[in-house]
Design an enzyme around this catalytic site. Structure first.
Site, short mmCIF file in Angstrom:
data_model
loop_
_atom_site.label_atom_id
_atom_site.label_comp_id
_atom_site.label_asym_id
_atom_site.label_seq_id
_atom_site.Cartn_x
_atom_site.Cartn_y
_atom_site.Cartn_z
N LYS A 11 20.91 -52.68 56.17
CA LYS A 11 20.63 -53.89 55.36
C LYS A 11 19.45 -54.64 55.91
O LYS A 11 19.11 -54.53 57.10
CB LYS A 11 21.84 -54.82 55.29
N PRO A 96 18.37 -48.07 63.15
CA PRO A 96 18.06 -48.46 64.54
C PRO A 96 19.23 -49.17 65.21
O PRO A 96 19.96 -49.92 64.56
CB PRO A 96 16.86 -49.39 64.40
N ALA A 98 20.93 -51.91 67.64
CA ALA A 98 20.63 -53.30 68.04
C ALA A 98 19.33 -53.76 67.40
O ALA A 98 18.49 -54.40 68.02
CB ALA A 98 20.56 -53.44 69.57
N GLY A 100 19.14 -55.35 64.14
CA GLY A 100 19.25 -56.38 63.10
C GLY A 100 19.34 -55.77 61.71
O GLY A 100 19.06 -56.43 60.70
N MET A 101 19.76 -54.49 61.62
CA MET A 101 19.91 -53.83 60.32
C MET A 101 21.34 -53.36 60.07
O MET A 101 21.60 -52.52 59.21
CB MET A 101 18.93 -52.66 60.20
N ALA A 102 22.28 -53.90 60.85
CA ALA A 102 23.71 -53.64 60.66
C ALA A 102 24.10 -52.18 60.89
O ALA A 102 25.00 -51.67 60.23
CB ALA A 102 24.19 -54.11 59.27
N GLY A 103 23.45 -51.53 61.86
CA GLY A 103 23.78 -50.14 62.16
C GLY A 103 25.20 -49.98 62.68
O GLY A 103 25.94 -49.08 62.25
N GLY A 104 25.60 -50.83 63.60
CA GLY A 104 26.97 -50.77 64.13
C GLY A 104 27.98 -51.07 63.04
O GLY A 104 29.03 -50.41 62.92
N SER A 105 27.67 -52.05 62.21
CA SER A 105 28.57 -52.42 61.10
C SER A 105 28.70 -51.25 60.12
O SER A 105 29.79 -51.00 59.60
CB SER A 105 28.03 -53.64 60.36
N ASP A 138 29.21 -58.61 59.39
CA ASP A 138 28.38 -57.85 58.45
C ASP A 138 29.08 -56.60 57.91
O ASP A 138 28.53 -55.90 57.06
CB ASP A 138 27.09 -57.38 59.15
O1 C5P Z 1 30.73 -60.91 63.66
P1 C5P Z 1 29.94 -60.17 64.68
O2 C5P Z 1 30.82 -59.54 65.73
O3 C5P Z 1 28.97 -59.20 64.11
O4 C5P Z 1 29.07 -61.26 65.42
C1 C5P Z 1 28.39 -60.98 66.62
C2 C5P Z 1 28.00 -62.29 67.27
O5 C5P Z 1 26.99 -62.95 66.50
C3 C5P Z 1 29.13 -63.30 67.39
O6 C5P Z 1 29.85 -63.11 68.57
C4 C5P Z 1 28.36 -64.61 67.43
O7 C5P Z 1 27.80 -64.84 68.71
C5 C5P Z 1 27.20 -64.34 66.49
N1 C5P Z 1 27.46 -64.79 65.09
C6 C5P Z 1 27.48 -66.15 64.82
N2 C5P Z 1 27.73 -66.56 63.54
C7 C5P Z 1 27.92 -65.66 62.55
C8 C5P Z 1 27.89 -64.27 62.81
C9 C5P Z 1 27.66 -63.86 64.10
O8 C5P Z 1 27.30 -66.98 65.71
N3 C5P Z 1 28.12 -66.10 61.31
#
Ligand code: C5P
Length: 301
Positions: A11, A96, A98, A100-105, A138
């Site tokens: 994404k 990629p 880490a 910022g494109m939601a690869g882990g998600s 995500d």
């Molecule tokens: O939800 P997720 O595990 O992907 O979020 C990773 C980290 O990103 C959270 O631990 C938090 O530090 C930050 N985050 C946030 N607010 C959001 C989504 C993520 O602060 N709405």
């Protein structure tokens, strides 16, 4: 069923409006997601115990233990249905890591859908979305794909209509950025400032609905971009290189460090990609268009 493969898109956030930190540490968002055609594939097969393997250029950076979102997804689904997660999860990684494109998600959503098919758990769409929301902010979007507005911490989704295809170029950086670190930097940079409630931009939603790249370019925004640039100042050079090559707009994707460039058409995207490849400001470059479909079973036998 003895093997199931699911394909899941990356994404880009065309709007990421960030509110003040909440008591639980998360931030309220108005997060407009667009799925793009860069994909991870998750293949699941029965196994003794839980095993995760990964292939792809960034595979060495992917954790293969139970912290991997794909493993957590399999465990969460098994627990709800009284099963043991005896499964081999293989991730063919093209998104990629880490970045910022939601690869882990994507891998979390993919593993969930694949295990549901492998085990015949028959979870409803609502149950799958509920598990996704438990796994990460995500992950629900990775399941549904297309375009959507996420509110709350980004997990409460409303599907958005799109009136056309948007062409993108993505520049991958030489290192990753940690999402929590970028949010912490956002908190530091905005300390003492009044932060407005995050709201979706009407102009942006209108541009998506019309499929109008110029209007979308004028409306994109990412409140995490100053924080990402503060932690990774060299990204400014990548953004400038893409703009100089004719991008309609440039922005950091989500928490970064991948940078995204909107192009008018595929030919413009190729030109921007070529300029970025020779700019010396990034590790690799890909083109992809969106919206792309969400997690999809592409093989089962
Ligand atoms: O939800 P997720 O595990 O992907 O979020 C990773 C980290 O990103 C959270 O631990 C938090 O530090 C930050 N985050 C946030 N607010 C959001 C989504 C993520 O602060 N709405």
């Amino acid at each position: 069923m003895s093997v199931v493969t699911v394909r899941v898109p990356a994404k880009v956030n065309v709007q990421l409006a960030v509110g003040a930190a909440r008591p639980d540490g998360f931030h309220d968002l108005a997060n407009v997601f667009l799925a793009v055609g860069l994909y991870d594939q998750v293949t699941v097969t029965p196994a003794h115990g839980l095993r995760v393997t990964c292939e792809g250029p960034d595979a060495a950076q992917v954790p293969l233990d139970r912290s991997n979102l794909a493993a957590r997804a399999a465990i969460a689904l098994a627990e709800r249905h009284g099963l043991t997660p005896d499964v081999h999860l293989h991730i063919a990684k093209d998104i990629p890591v880490a970045g910022g494109m939601a690869g882990g998600s994507a891998d979390g959503a993919g593993a969930l859908l694949a295990c549901d098919a492998l085990w015949g758990t028959g979870a409803s769409r609502e149950e799958l979305l509920e598990i996704c929301a438990e796994l990460g902010s995500d992950v629900p979007f990775s399941l549904i794909g297309g375009a959507a507005l996420g509110i709350g911490r980004g997990e409460r989704l409303t599907v958005l209509e799109t009136g056309g295809t948007f062409h993108w170029v993505f520049a991958m950086a030489g290192r990753g950025l940690s999402t929590p670190a970028v949010f912490r930097e956002f908190d530091r940079l905005t300390e003492g400032l009044g932060i407005p409630e995050p709201v979706a931009s009407r102009e942006l939603l209108g541009a998506l609905a019309k499929g109008d790249p110029d209007a979308l370019a004028a409306a994109v925004s990412n409140d995490l971009q100053p924080a990402a640039l503060s932690l990774f100042p060299e990204l400014a050079d990548t953004l400038a290189a893409g703009e100089a090559a004719g991008a309609l707009t440039s922005l950091v994707s989500g928490s970064g460090p991948t940078t995204a460039f909107l192009a008018r058409d595929t030919a413009a995207a190729e030109k921007i990609a070529q300029a970025l490849r020779t700019s010396g400001t990034c590790k690799s470059v890909r083109t992809a268009s969106g919206p792309a479909p969400g997690a999809t079973v592409v093989g089962a036998s």
